[in-house]
Design a protein around this motif. Structure first.
Motif, mmCIF file in Angstrom:
data_model
loop_
_atom_site.group_PDB
_atom_site.id
_atom_site.type_symbol
_atom_site.label_atom_id
_atom_site.label_comp_id
_atom_site.label_asym_id
_atom_site.label_seq_id
_atom_site.Cartn_x
_atom_site.Cartn_y
_atom_site.Cartn_z
ATOM 1 N N ASP A 121 -0.912 35.935 -5.005
ATOM 2 C CA ASP A 121 -1.048 36.803 -6.051
ATOM 3 C C ASP A 121 0.423 37.451 -6.542
ATOM 4 O O ASP A 121 1.267 37.718 -5.473
ATOM 5 N N PHE A 122 0.342 37.906 -7.537
ATOM 6 C CA PHE A 122 1.639 38.666 -7.852
ATOM 7 C C PHE A 122 1.364 39.672 -9.017
ATOM 8 O O PHE A 122 0.811 39.465 -10.036
ATOM 9 N N GLY A 123 1.833 40.983 -8.845
ATOM 10 C CA GLY A 123 1.590 41.768 -9.681
ATOM 11 C C GLY A 123 2.895 42.762 -10.110
ATOM 12 O O GLY A 123 3.871 42.922 -9.037
ATOM 13 N N ALA A 124 3.244 43.373 -11.320
ATOM 14 C CA ALA A 124 4.340 44.190 -11.339
ATOM 15 C C ALA A 124 4.268 45.156 -12.627
ATOM 16 O O ALA A 124 3.141 44.757 -13.293
ATOM 17 N N THR A 125 4.832 46.393 -12.677
ATOM 18 C CA THR A 125 4.753 47.291 -13.696
ATOM 19 C C THR A 125 6.236 47.606 -14.269
ATOM 20 O O THR A 125 7.114 47.749 -13.434
ATOM 21 N N ARG A 126 6.325 47.601 -15.555
ATOM 22 C CA ARG A 126 7.571 48.029 -16.209
ATOM 23 C C ARG A 126 7.516 49.192 -17.122
ATOM 24 O O ARG A 126 6.643 48.962 -17.904
ATOM 25 N N PHE A 127 8.438 50.245 -16.938
ATOM 26 C CA PHE A 127 8.364 51.320 -18.022
ATOM 27 C C PHE A 127 9.718 50.776 -19.043
ATOM 28 O O PHE A 127 10.706 51.014 -18.310
ATOM 29 N N GLY A 128 9.412 50.814 -20.149
ATOM 30 C CA GLY A 128 10.580 50.764 -21.214
ATOM 31 C C GLY A 128 11.351 51.950 -21.205
ATOM 32 O O GLY A 128 10.832 53.036 -21.232
ATOM 33 N N ARG A 129 12.455 51.687 -21.364
ATOM 34 C CA ARG A 129 13.581 52.724 -21.708
ATOM 35 C C ARG A 129 14.055 52.484 -23.253
ATOM 36 O O ARG A 129 14.635 51.693 -23.144
ATOM 37 N N PRO A 130 13.779 53.501 -23.889
ATOM 38 C CA PRO A 130 14.306 53.303 -25.427
ATOM 39 C C PRO A 130 15.950 53.042 -25.442
ATOM 40 O O PRO A 130 16.139 52.316 -26.258
ATOM 41 N N ARG A 131 16.701 53.589 -24.640
ATOM 42 C CA ARG A 131 18.086 53.210 -24.869
ATOM 43 C C ARG A 131 18.425 52.208 -24.268
ATOM 44 O O ARG A 131 19.674 51.606 -24.336
ATOM 45 N N ASP A 176 15.934 49.107 -23.290
ATOM 46 C CA ASP A 176 15.028 48.029 -23.746
ATOM 47 C C ASP A 176 14.863 48.402 -25.349
ATOM 48 O O ASP A 176 14.998 49.333 -25.995
ATOM 49 N N SER A 177 14.369 47.238 -26.012
ATOM 50 C CA SER A 177 13.898 47.192 -27.268
ATOM 51 C C SER A 177 12.786 48.042 -27.456
ATOM 52 O O SER A 177 12.225 48.401 -28.726
ATOM 53 N N ARG A 178 12.015 48.415 -26.404
ATOM 54 C CA ARG A 178 10.607 48.998 -26.420
ATOM 55 C C ARG A 178 10.509 50.066 -25.402
ATOM 56 O O ARG A 178 11.136 50.046 -24.336
ATOM 57 N N ALA A 179 9.718 51.077 -25.570
ATOM 58 C CA ALA A 179 9.499 52.342 -24.806
ATOM 59 C C ALA A 179 8.013 51.981 -24.149
ATOM 60 O O ALA A 179 7.366 53.106 -23.785
ATOM 61 N N ASP A 180 7.680 50.772 -24.136
ATOM 62 C CA ASP A 180 6.139 50.558 -23.745
ATOM 63 C C ASP A 180 6.110 50.608 -22.173
ATOM 64 O O ASP A 180 7.141 50.537 -21.575
ATOM 65 N N VAL A 181 4.870 50.687 -21.735
ATOM 66 C CA VAL A 181 4.422 50.467 -20.501
ATOM 67 C C VAL A 181 3.682 49.075 -20.464
ATOM 68 O O VAL A 181 2.752 48.896 -21.005
ATOM 69 N N VAL A 182 4.057 48.409 -19.382
ATOM 70 C CA VAL A 182 3.251 47.009 -19.132
ATOM 71 C C VAL A 182 3.064 46.862 -17.626
ATOM 72 O O VAL A 182 3.825 46.980 -16.944
ATOM 73 N N ALA A 183 1.716 46.498 -17.366
ATOM 74 C CA ALA A 183 1.277 46.402 -16.170
ATOM 75 C C ALA A 183 0.645 44.777 -16.231
ATOM 76 O O ALA A 183 -0.212 44.638 -17.034
ATOM 77 N N VAL A 184 0.866 44.197 -15.124
ATOM 78 C CA VAL A 184 0.743 42.729 -14.917
ATOM 79 C C VAL A 184 -0.089 42.325 -13.728
ATOM 80 O O VAL A 184 0.691 42.596 -12.682
ATOM 81 N N VAL A 185 -1.165 41.469 -13.584
ATOM 82 C CA VAL A 185 -1.621 40.852 -12.546
ATOM 83 C C VAL A 185 -1.772 39.411 -12.612
ATOM 84 O O VAL A 185 -2.338 39.130 -13.727
ATOM 85 N N ALA A 186 -1.180 38.395 -11.674
ATOM 86 C CA ALA A 186 -1.193 37.069 -12.141
ATOM 87 C C ALA A 186 -1.966 36.408 -10.654
ATOM 88 O O ALA A 186 -1.383 37.163 -9.520
ATOM 89 N N ASP A 187 -2.600 35.400 -10.677
ATOM 90 C CA ASP A 187 -2.967 34.926 -9.418
ATOM 91 C C ASP A 187 -2.684 33.287 -9.545
ATOM 92 O O ASP A 187 -3.538 32.758 -10.380
#
Length: 592
Positions: free
Chosen positions: A51-61, A63-74
């Protein structure tokens, strides 16, 4: 493998300082996307963790996006490179998604990024025998502004926990038959053309999301998941509890859980709300027992000139709600739509325990004009006044301070309610209070109602409103003072004012004359709040609330106040005086 990985990201809401006034400390106006995340992954009985999981918080200055992405892969077990496929897909997806321009939109950017990853993994399996058959499940939760999105392939899952209801948002892509029922029919790396699921949904404050591998949801059922998520522990503790429960239940696979709590969302834009409500038709309110947009319509709660409020059961998410429908042919369509825009605008900007919430609907779900609110178990203040015993000082002072906090929360956001009255104050059975009906509020950034369409309730309207003023903090303060006066006296200080009257405001009837059992200082405090001249009122609602909360330390029972005939009825005074002068004149003439 990961072994054990703990990661907590995000920002907690700050705890209010003791010196802060309660209504200010509990109200948020600087809305941004805020969340808190907990993550745990355990190898379990497997020799390694795929399994692998991660989260990233975008920073407007950056990244192109200020979104939050959470992912889990198996990673798919039994194939070479399963773990490699899981980790590569997560890392590459995050890099690819945040490198794409925000103008693409969340779903398109996610699909483009994941499709490129699938093509690369398929190509690697063809040129490298050691990577043949490498594949992975993939579930990503994307938080973008006020919306959530997911992209999903395989049998890892995304759940939403809202108001004690657990809902599985994703579908497992399994064969589902015979000996192959647990075999994946879709995964990243299985086919040249990736068939992924994606959907969007509005985000709500205080809901939580769970991304997990099949090692977790396969070992513990929905009932156990709901129980652990419902404890409302911190996300990190909740993730640890979920994985521990799966291992205790005998999970034979890797166990990964990623918990996301939504703490706050950005406010809706006025144009966005206008576009949404502007296209919805206005139709007669439905009958009890009918089904509308997956809401089972129940009994009527209340009915007014402009709207009807009905109880309903949410057949999708579960739980009871209250739905407000406009009454057709009462006002111009534009006026109705403006009222619904105003209510949604306030709900998205003012978060307070004293202000009614509005539940945002999916555009594809709502087919007509209405608004949805949580169902609050209680009664209006107007209903409370219709039964005995009269409101005591202790009960009334508590209600009055809570109403004042609600109004102050609106004023801090530069929102003027303009229709404060007992009918718009909901007293909850658990002791709480909600200020409702924000459809005629005066708001920043939005055009106002035409003068002829501002309903207002004459008996609670300040004198300046009858002269054409649009309404401000002082007129809300006046309405609050009249509401509190009526709560105690069951009458109006200036008498009941009928629609279309042009009242003349004299001296208000003393509260002490109607309720001599109440403290003298309360009469004086309310009299100042309802002064005819706005300059003679309190500086703001908070000053009035402070006076009510702390006035008991300065006074006792009210002393009866003798009122002169002139103060009681100036007309009778001058009539009597004129009659006396006529008599005296007649006597003088006769004497002469």
């Amino acid at each position: 493998g990961l072994g054990r990985a703990n990661l907590t990201l995000g920002a907690r809401l700050c705890a209010p300082r003791p010196s802060c006034y309660p209504c200010c400390a509990m109200t948020r106006l600087d809305h941004k996307l805020r969340c808190e995340i907990g993550f745990v992954s355990e190898r379990g009985r497997r020799p390694d963790n795929q399994d692998f999981g991660a989260t990233r918080f975008g920073r407007p200055r950056v990244d192109s996006r200020a979104d939050v992405v959470a992912v889990v892969a198996d990673g798919v077990g039994g194939h070479a490179g399963g773990r490699e496929a899981a980790e590569l897909s997560v890392r590459a997806f995050l890099d690819g998604y945040f490198s794409l321009p925000g103008s693409l939109g969340a779903q398109q950017a996610a699909a483009r990024s994941l499709d490129a990853i699938n093509s690369w993994i398929v190509a690697q399996g063809r040129v490298d025998p050691e990577r043949a058959g490498m594949a992975t499940t993939f579930t990503a939760l994307i938080l973008s502004g006020r919306s959530g999105h997911y992209v999903h392939v395989g049998d890892s899952r995304l759940y939403r926990f809202r108001e004690d209801t657990l809902e599985q948002l994703t579908e497992d892509h399994l064969m589902g038959r015979g000996d192959l029922k647990h075999m994946l029919r879709r995964a990243v790396g299985l086919e040249d053309s990736l068939r992924m699921d994606h959907a969007s949904f509005p985000l709500r404050v205080l809901e939580r999301y769970l991304l997990c591998s099949d090692g977790v949801h396969g070992a513990i059922g929905d009932r156990r998941l709901r129980e652990i998520l419902g404890r409302r522990a911190a996300p990190q503790q909740t993730a640890e509890d979920l994985v521990a429960a799966a291992l205790d239940a005998g999970a034979a696979d890797n166990c990964t859980a990623l918990v996301v709590d939504i703490l706050d969302t950005p406010p809706a834009e006025a144009g966005e709300l206008r576009d949404f409500f502007g296209d919805l038709p206005i139709l007669p309110p439905p009958e009890p027992g009918s089904i509308l947009d997956d809401y089972l319509i129940g009994e009527r709660i209340s009915e007014g000139r402009y709207s009807r409020l009905m109880r309903a059961q949410d057949l999708r998410g579960g739980g009871q709600v209250a739905i407000k429908f406009p009454q057709p042919r009462v006002a111009d369509d534009r006026t109705f739509r403006r009222a619904f825009v105003h209510e949604a605008f306030v709900a998205s900007r003012v978060r307070s325990p004293w202000i009614v919430e509005t539940i945002e609907q999916l555009p594809e779900r709502q087919t007509r004009l209405y608004s949805v609110m949580p169902f609050y178990d209680g009664e209006t203040l107007e209903q409370r006044l219709s039964r005995e015993p009269p409101v005591s000082y202790a009960e009334g002072a508590q209600i009055a301070t809570r109403i004042a906090r609600a109004v102050a929360a609106l004023h801090r956001a530069r929102v003027i309610h303009r229709d404060i009255k007992p009918d718009n104050i909901l007293l909850l059975k658990d002791g709480g209070l909600k200020l409702i009906d924000l459809g005629v509020a005066r708001l920043p950034q939005l055009e106002d109602f035409p003068a002829e369409d501002i309903p207002g309730t004459p008996s609670y309207m300040a004198p300046e409103l009858f002269a054409g003023a649009a309404g401000d903090e002082m007129s809300d303060l006046f309405a609050l003072g009249v509401t509190i006066y009526r709560m105690f006296a069951r009458s109006f200080p200036y008498g009941e004012i009928e629609p279309f009257m042009k009242p003349r405001f004299g001296r208000p009837t003393s509260l002490a004359a109607r309720r001599p059992d109440l403290p003298a200082w309360l009469d004086a405090a309310i009299a100042r709040a309802i002064a005819v001249d706005p300059l003679q009122r309190y500086g703001d609602v908070l000053e009035f609330a402070f006076e009510i909360e702390n006035g008991a330390q300065r006074g006792g029972p009210a002393e009866p106040v003798r009122t002169s005939l002139y103060d009681k009825n100036p007309l009778i005074f001058w009539q009597a005086l004129s009659a006396l002068l006529v008599v005296l004149l007649a006597i003088a003439l006769a004497w002469k």
